[in-house]
Motif scaffolding. Sequence first.
Motif, PDB file in Angstrom:
ATOM      1  N   ALA A 149      74.651   8.771 -17.852  1.00  0.00           N
ATOM      2  CA  ALA A 149      75.937   8.080 -17.684  1.00  0.00           C
ATOM      3  C   ALA A 149      76.871   8.892 -16.787  1.00  0.00           C
ATOM      4  O   ALA A 149      77.523   8.341 -15.891  1.00  0.00           O
ATOM      5  CB  ALA A 149      76.587   7.828 -19.041  1.00  0.00           C
ATOM      6  N   LYS A 150      76.933  10.177 -17.013  1.00  0.00           N
ATOM      7  CA  LYS A 150      77.798  11.041 -16.207  1.00  0.00           C
ATOM      8  C   LYS A 150      77.368  11.003 -14.741  1.00  0.00           C
ATOM      9  O   LYS A 150      78.201  10.887 -13.841  1.00  0.00           O
ATOM     10  CB  LYS A 150      77.748  12.468 -16.750  1.00  0.00           C
ATOM     11  N   THR A 151      76.068  11.068 -14.495  1.00  0.00           N
ATOM     12  CA  THR A 151      75.547  11.042 -13.129  1.00  0.00           C
ATOM     13  C   THR A 151      75.826   9.708 -12.455  1.00  0.00           C
ATOM     14  O   THR A 151      76.172   9.658 -11.272  1.00  0.00           O
ATOM     15  CB  THR A 151      74.029  11.330 -13.128  1.00  0.00           C
ATOM     16  N   LEU A 152      75.695   8.614 -13.211  1.00  0.00           N
ATOM     17  CA  LEU A 152      75.907   7.276 -12.643  1.00  0.00           C
ATOM     18  C   LEU A 152      77.380   6.858 -12.637  1.00  0.00           C
ATOM     19  O   LEU A 152      77.722   5.806 -12.106  1.00  0.00           O
ATOM     20  CB  LEU A 152      75.078   6.245 -13.412  1.00  0.00           C
ATOM     21  N   GLY A 153      78.237   7.660 -13.244  1.00  0.00           N
ATOM     22  CA  GLY A 153      79.670   7.347 -13.257  1.00  0.00           C
ATOM     23  C   GLY A 153      80.011   6.179 -14.166  1.00  0.00           C
ATOM     24  O   GLY A 153      80.855   5.356 -13.829  1.00  0.00           O
ATOM     25  N   CYS A 154      79.343   6.119 -15.331  1.00  0.00           N
ATOM     26  CA  CYS A 154      79.618   5.037 -16.278  1.00  0.00           C
ATOM     27  C   CYS A 154      79.664   5.613 -17.686  1.00  0.00           C
ATOM     28  O   CYS A 154      79.572   6.817 -17.877  1.00  0.00           O
ATOM     29  CB  CYS A 154      78.554   3.943 -16.150  1.00  0.00           C
ATOM     30  N   GLN A 155      79.813   4.750 -18.666  1.00  0.00           N
ATOM     31  CA  GLN A 155      79.847   5.140 -20.071  1.00  0.00           C
ATOM     32  C   GLN A 155      78.464   4.950 -20.696  1.00  0.00           C
ATOM     33  O   GLN A 155      77.684   4.105 -20.243  1.00  0.00           O
ATOM     34  CB  GLN A 155      80.862   4.281 -20.841  1.00  0.00           C
TER      35      GLN A 155
END
Length: 78
Positions: free
Chosen positions: A58-64
């Motif tokens: 999630a952090k890498t993809l910029g989401c929750q």
Amino acid sequence: MRTTKITNSTTKIERIRIEKGISRTELAKQSGVPVRTLENWSNRSRLPRDVYQLYKIAKTLGCQIEDLIEPELADRGN
């Protein structure tokens, strides 16, 4: 770079990864989650169970994390 098509059976992780234009290999490198794990999740032979791995994705993809979870699959009892 090979183009991946989004279908109804595409997992949420794969869908977001494809939309962001990140290869599975690059996602593995950036997140620290093994590419084999991502492949297993993608072909649904395994379900994501490790919250820390989901957090890194999630952090890498910029989401929750919530954006990556598929509740209907969790009920399968895999």
